[in-house]
Design a protein around this motif. Structure first.
Motif, PDB file in Angstrom:
ATOM      1  N   GLY A 125      -6.994   9.063  -2.371  1.00  0.00           N
ATOM      2  CA  GLY A 125      -6.226   9.187  -3.612  1.00  0.00           C
ATOM      3  C   GLY A 125      -6.339  10.537  -4.293  1.00  0.00           C
ATOM      4  N   GLN A 138       0.822  -1.198   0.000  1.00  0.00           N
ATOM      5  CA  GLN A 138       0.000   0.000   0.000  1.00  0.00           C
ATOM      6  C   GLN A 138       0.866   1.263   0.000  1.00  0.00           C
ATOM      7  N   PHE A 162      -5.513   6.191 -10.141  1.00  0.00           N
ATOM      8  CA  PHE A 162      -4.768   5.000  -9.724  1.00  0.00           C
ATOM      9  C   PHE A 162      -5.433   4.435  -8.484  1.00  0.00           C
ATOM     10  N   LEU A 163      -5.957   3.209  -8.604  1.00  0.00           N
ATOM     11  CA  LEU A 163      -6.707   2.576  -7.525  1.00  0.00           C
ATOM     12  C   LEU A 163      -6.083   1.244  -7.138  1.00  0.00           C
ATOM     13  N   SER A 164      -6.445   0.773  -5.953  1.00  0.00           N
ATOM     14  CA  SER A 164      -5.927  -0.501  -5.473  1.00  0.00           C
ATOM     15  C   SER A 164      -7.045  -1.306  -4.836  1.00  0.00           C
ATOM     16  N   ASN A 181       2.280   1.749  -3.401  1.00  0.00           N
ATOM     17  CA  ASN A 181       1.278   2.300  -4.318  1.00  0.00           C
ATOM     18  C   ASN A 181       1.135   3.806  -4.142  1.00  0.00           C
ATOM     19  N   MET A 182       1.286   4.297  -2.920  1.00  0.00           N
ATOM     20  CA  MET A 182       1.234   5.737  -2.692  1.00  0.00           C
ATOM     21  C   MET A 182       2.437   6.423  -3.330  1.00  0.00           C
ATOM     22  N   SER A 205      -4.679  11.514  -7.703  1.00  0.00           N
ATOM     23  CA  SER A 205      -5.689  10.983  -8.619  1.00  0.00           C
ATOM     24  C   SER A 205      -6.717  12.062  -8.972  1.00  0.00           C
ATOM     25  N   LEU A 218      -6.075   4.103  -1.020  1.00  0.00           N
ATOM     26  CA  LEU A 218      -6.063   4.980  -2.199  1.00  0.00           C
ATOM     27  C   LEU A 218      -7.475   5.344  -2.649  1.00  0.00           C
ATOM     28  N   ARG A 219      -8.439   4.477  -2.379  1.00  0.00           N
ATOM     29  CA  ARG A 219      -9.821   4.777  -2.785  1.00  0.00           C
ATOM     30  C   ARG A 219     -10.441   5.858  -1.903  1.00  0.00           C
ATOM     31  N   ILE A 268       1.832   6.807  -7.046  1.00  0.00           N
ATOM     32  CA  ILE A 268       1.014   7.970  -7.417  1.00  0.00           C
ATOM     33  C   ILE A 268       1.904   9.170  -7.688  1.00  0.00           C
ATOM     34  N   TYR A 292     -12.608  10.432  -7.408  1.00  0.00           N
ATOM     35  CA  TYR A 292     -12.945   9.349  -6.495  1.00  0.00           C
ATOM     36  C   TYR A 292     -14.108   8.576  -7.112  1.00  0.00           C
TER      37      TYR A 292
END
Length: 252
Positions: free
Chosen positions: A216, A183, A203-205, A186-187, A221, A212-213, A190, A224
């Motif tokens: 984000g 996680q 960019f979602l996970s 993933n940040m 991002s 991230l949802r 971004i 949402y």
């Protein structure tokens, strides 16, 4: 009435995703999400029963959105499971002609792949032509790749740059994260996308970590993806609109 566009936004939009079998249920979910702060709608026509899919219905639903922009998908799932990619592409063009704001072109359209990224040169040429046709019909294009598992940063950037090269206005990539280390990575990804892409991105996970949802949009991002409620068709990973708005508002 002037409808807002995803590419002229001032800040990441709260998009309420709507999946329903009938247009009446689509309208109901739209009206329920407005007082919760919906700033755009995401209509997933892959779920709508075939007898309702016509220009009259599409135009009525887009008009119902009023000044709010509409993001549409026409994926292979649900009611579309037996359709060819060419039929799905024609459906996207029709949705654009009827007033959709943003059309979702699957990254592996015309060449189905596990990571949703077409590799066949002829399929890629067809994707580029499809994007041009959607633009000509007056809509914007997001290209999406639902990888649905954790992948290295280098691969994420490769996919994103290819979305950009094929003509997409927005890049959408959904990966995964099964632990905090993934996680956090993933940040970081971004920030890498912010530094290397010339187009907006989402960019979602999925997996165990869904941070991230929920934040984000505050770190890069462009939107949402939320839901009014988790009914039988709603995507479980997409958080409730009311909760994401509260998080966003409190962070600011």
């Amino acid at each position: 009435m002037t409808k807002r566009h995803f590419l002229t936004k001032d800040e990441p939009m709260l998009v309420c995703m709507v999946q329903a079998y009938t247009p009446e249920r689509v309208e109901e979910l739209m009206e329920l999400s407005r007082p919760e702060g919906a700033e755009a709608f995401g209509m997933q026509f892959c779920r709508m029963k075939e007898q309702y899919k016509n220009k009259e219905t599409f135009k009525k639903l887009f008009a119902k959105a009023g000044e709010l922009p509409v993001y549409v998908t026409n994926y292979r799932q649900g009611e579309n499971s037996k359709k060819s990619d060419d039929e799905l592409a024609d459906g996207l063009i029709e949705l654009a002609e009827c007033g959709a704001t943003l059309c979702d072109v699957m990254g592996d359209m015309f060449d189905k792949q596990d990571d949703e990224m077409a590799r066949d040169p002829k399929a890629i040429e067809k994707q580029i032509k499809l994007i041009e046709d959607i633009h000509a019909a007056g809509a914007e294009v997001v290209m999406s790749s639902h990888v649905l598992k954790f992948i290295p940063a280098e691969r994420v950037l490769q996919i994103a740059l290819e979305h950009q090269r094929r003509g997409a206005d927005i890049c959408k990539i959904v990966t995964g994260a099964s632990n905090m280390a993934e996680q956090i990575e993933n940040m970081r990804i971004i920030n890498m996308l912010k530094e290397n892409l010339k187009i907006p991105f989402l960019f979602l996970s999925g997996g165990e970590c869904h941070l991230l949802r929920r934040i984000g949009g505050e770190i890069g991002s462009c939107m949402y993806l939320c839901v009014h409620e988790h009914d039988e068709l709603a995507t479980p990973a997409q958080p409730l609109l009311c909760k994401v708005k509260a998080i966003r508002d409190n962070m600011r």
